[in-house]
Design an enzyme around this catalytic site. Structure first.
Site, PDB file in Angstrom:
ATOM      1  N   GLU A   1       1.379  -4.774  13.283  1.00  0.00           N
ATOM      2  CA  GLU A   1       0.295  -4.912  13.974  1.00  0.00           C
ATOM      3  C   GLU A   1      -0.174  -6.698  14.379  1.00  0.00           C
ATOM      4  OE1 GLU A   1      -2.746  -2.570  13.491  1.00  0.00           O
ATOM      5  OE2 GLU A   1      -3.872  -3.055  15.175  1.00  0.00           O
TER       6      GLU A   1
ATOM      7  N   ARG B   1       0.681  -0.844  -0.101  1.00  0.00           N
ATOM      8  CA  ARG B   1       0.224  -0.202  -0.096  1.00  0.00           C
ATOM      9  C   ARG B   1       0.881   1.230   0.083  1.00  0.00           C
ATOM     10  NH1 ARG B   1      -3.630  -1.361   5.153  1.00  0.00           N
ATOM     11  NH2 ARG B   1      -2.890  -3.325   5.086  1.00  0.00           N
TER      12      ARG B   1
HETATM   13  O1  PRP Z   1       2.629  -0.203  11.494  1.00  0.00           O
HETATM   14  P1  PRP Z   1       2.867  -1.578  11.197  1.00  0.00           P
HETATM   15  O2  PRP Z   1       2.186  -2.372  12.860  1.00  0.00           O
HETATM   16  O3  PRP Z   1       4.282  -1.999  10.484  1.00  0.00           O
HETATM   17  O4  PRP Z   1       1.645  -1.171  10.320  1.00  0.00           O
HETATM   18  C1  PRP Z   1       1.332  -0.917   9.485  1.00  0.00           C
HETATM   19  C2  PRP Z   1       1.639  -1.165   8.046  1.00  0.00           C
HETATM   20  O5  PRP Z   1       0.782  -2.328   7.606  1.00  0.00           O
HETATM   21  C3  PRP Z   1       0.092  -2.595   7.006  1.00  0.00           C
HETATM   22  O6  PRP Z   1       0.908  -3.197   5.571  1.00  0.00           O
HETATM   23  P2  PRP Z   1       0.999  -5.171   5.393  1.00  0.00           P
HETATM   24  O7  PRP Z   1       2.256  -5.233   6.235  1.00  0.00           O
HETATM   25  O8  PRP Z   1      -0.563  -5.263   6.196  1.00  0.00           O
HETATM   26  O9  PRP Z   1       1.122  -5.069   4.078  1.00  0.00           O
HETATM   27  P3  PRP Z   1      -0.354  -4.392   2.447  1.00  0.00           P
HETATM   28  O10 PRP Z   1       0.405  -3.392   1.804  1.00  0.00           O
HETATM   29  O11 PRP Z   1       0.526  -5.319   1.736  1.00  0.00           O
HETATM   30  O12 PRP Z   1      -1.517  -4.691   2.875  1.00  0.00           O
HETATM   31  C4  PRP Z   1       0.216  -0.931   5.993  1.00  0.00           C
HETATM   32  O13 PRP Z   1      -0.010  -0.578   4.765  1.00  0.00           O
HETATM   33  C5  PRP Z   1       1.315  -0.487   6.971  1.00  0.00           C
HETATM   34  O14 PRP Z   1       1.763  -0.760   5.404  1.00  0.00           O
HETATM   35  N1  ADE Z   2      -5.573  -1.586  11.937  1.00  0.00           N
HETATM   36  C1  ADE Z   2      -5.044  -1.259  10.398  1.00  0.00           C
HETATM   37  N2  ADE Z   2      -5.773  -0.787   9.514  1.00  0.00           N
HETATM   38  C2  ADE Z   2      -5.585  -0.876   8.581  1.00  0.00           C
HETATM   39  N3  ADE Z   2      -3.595  -1.011   7.889  1.00  0.00           N
HETATM   40  C3  ADE Z   2      -3.721  -1.358   8.542  1.00  0.00           C
HETATM   41  N4  ADE Z   2      -1.865  -1.977   8.420  1.00  0.00           N
HETATM   42  C4  ADE Z   2      -1.866  -2.589  10.306  1.00  0.00           C
HETATM   43  N5  ADE Z   2      -3.003  -2.459  11.085  1.00  0.00           N
HETATM   44  C5  ADE Z   2      -3.763  -1.768  10.088  1.00  0.00           C
END
Ligand code: PRP
Ligand code: ADE
Length: 170
Positions: free
Chosen positions: A95, A58
């Site tokens: 998370e 993302r």
């Molecule tokens: O602050 P944090 O606890 O590290 O979480 C935030 C991250 O989690 C999500 O990515 P995800 O790893 O779900 O991957 P995606 O972008 O491919 O959906 C979001 O896009 C951030 O990169």
């Molecule tokens: N609660 C949340 N909502 C959307 N993106 C996330 N990435 C990590 N935690 C998230």
């Protein structure tokens, strides 16, 4: 445009107990990306950014248009085994789970001024890992930008002491 009203809450995704802040309706809005990029651009006016780093996946959605807006380069930080040349690698906690991130060792010249962008900061693990990768490659971190910051997880506490711009806080 009030972007908070367009972000959608999905309970128990991707697992029980997580309230997922879904930005897809914001991205689908005709003024969505323009509003996001204007927000980041005003937060980092005069920051003399050489490169924008965005984290898979993302972070790519906001990082690439911001780099185009600034007229600078975009650097992808990717999940393991996706980048073809020599990489730096950092392991981090999410998370929901753990993962690793990689960036090309030669992504930018040492000393480059780098802005890190992502859609959401939750625990801060992803952004902290990206900052480590920028540091390993000799970059000078200018700041972080997020569409959404989840204040109750205090993710900014694990980040280096540089400006942080969040467009929406929960
Ligand atoms: O602050 P944090 O606890 O590290 O979480 C935030 C991250 O989690 C999500 O990515 P995800 O790893 O779900 O991957 P995606 O972008 O491919 O959906 C979001 O896009 C951030 O990169
Ligand atoms: N609660 C949340 N909502 C959307 N993106 C996330 N990435 C990590 N935690 C998230």
């Amino acid at each position: 445009m009030d972007i908070k009203t367009i972000i959608r809450d999905i309970p128990d995704f991707p697992q029980a107990g997580i309230l997922f802040r879904d930005i897809t309706p914001l991205l689908a809005h005709p003024q969505g990306l323009t509003t996001i990029i204007k927000g980041f651009a005003s937060g980092f006016a005069d920051a003399q950014i050489d490169y924008v780093v965005g984290m898979e996946s993302r972070g790519f959605i906001v990082g690439a248009p911001m780099a185009q807006h600034l007229g600078c380069g975009f650097i992808p930080v990717r999940k393991p085994n996706k980048l073809p040349a020599a990489v730096h690698q950092v392991e981090y906690a999410l998370e929901y789970g753990t993962d690793k991130l990689e960036m090309h060792q030669d992504a930018f010249p040492s000393g480059s001024r780098v802005l890190i962008l992502d859609d959401v900061i939750a625990t801060g693990g992803t952004a902290a890992a990206a900052a480590k990768l920028v540091s390993m490659a000799g970059g000078s971190l200018v700041g972080f930008g997020f569409i959404v910051e989840l204040d109750f997880l205090a993710g900014r506490k694990v980040l280096p002491d540089v400006p942080i711009v969040s467009l929406v806080n929960y």
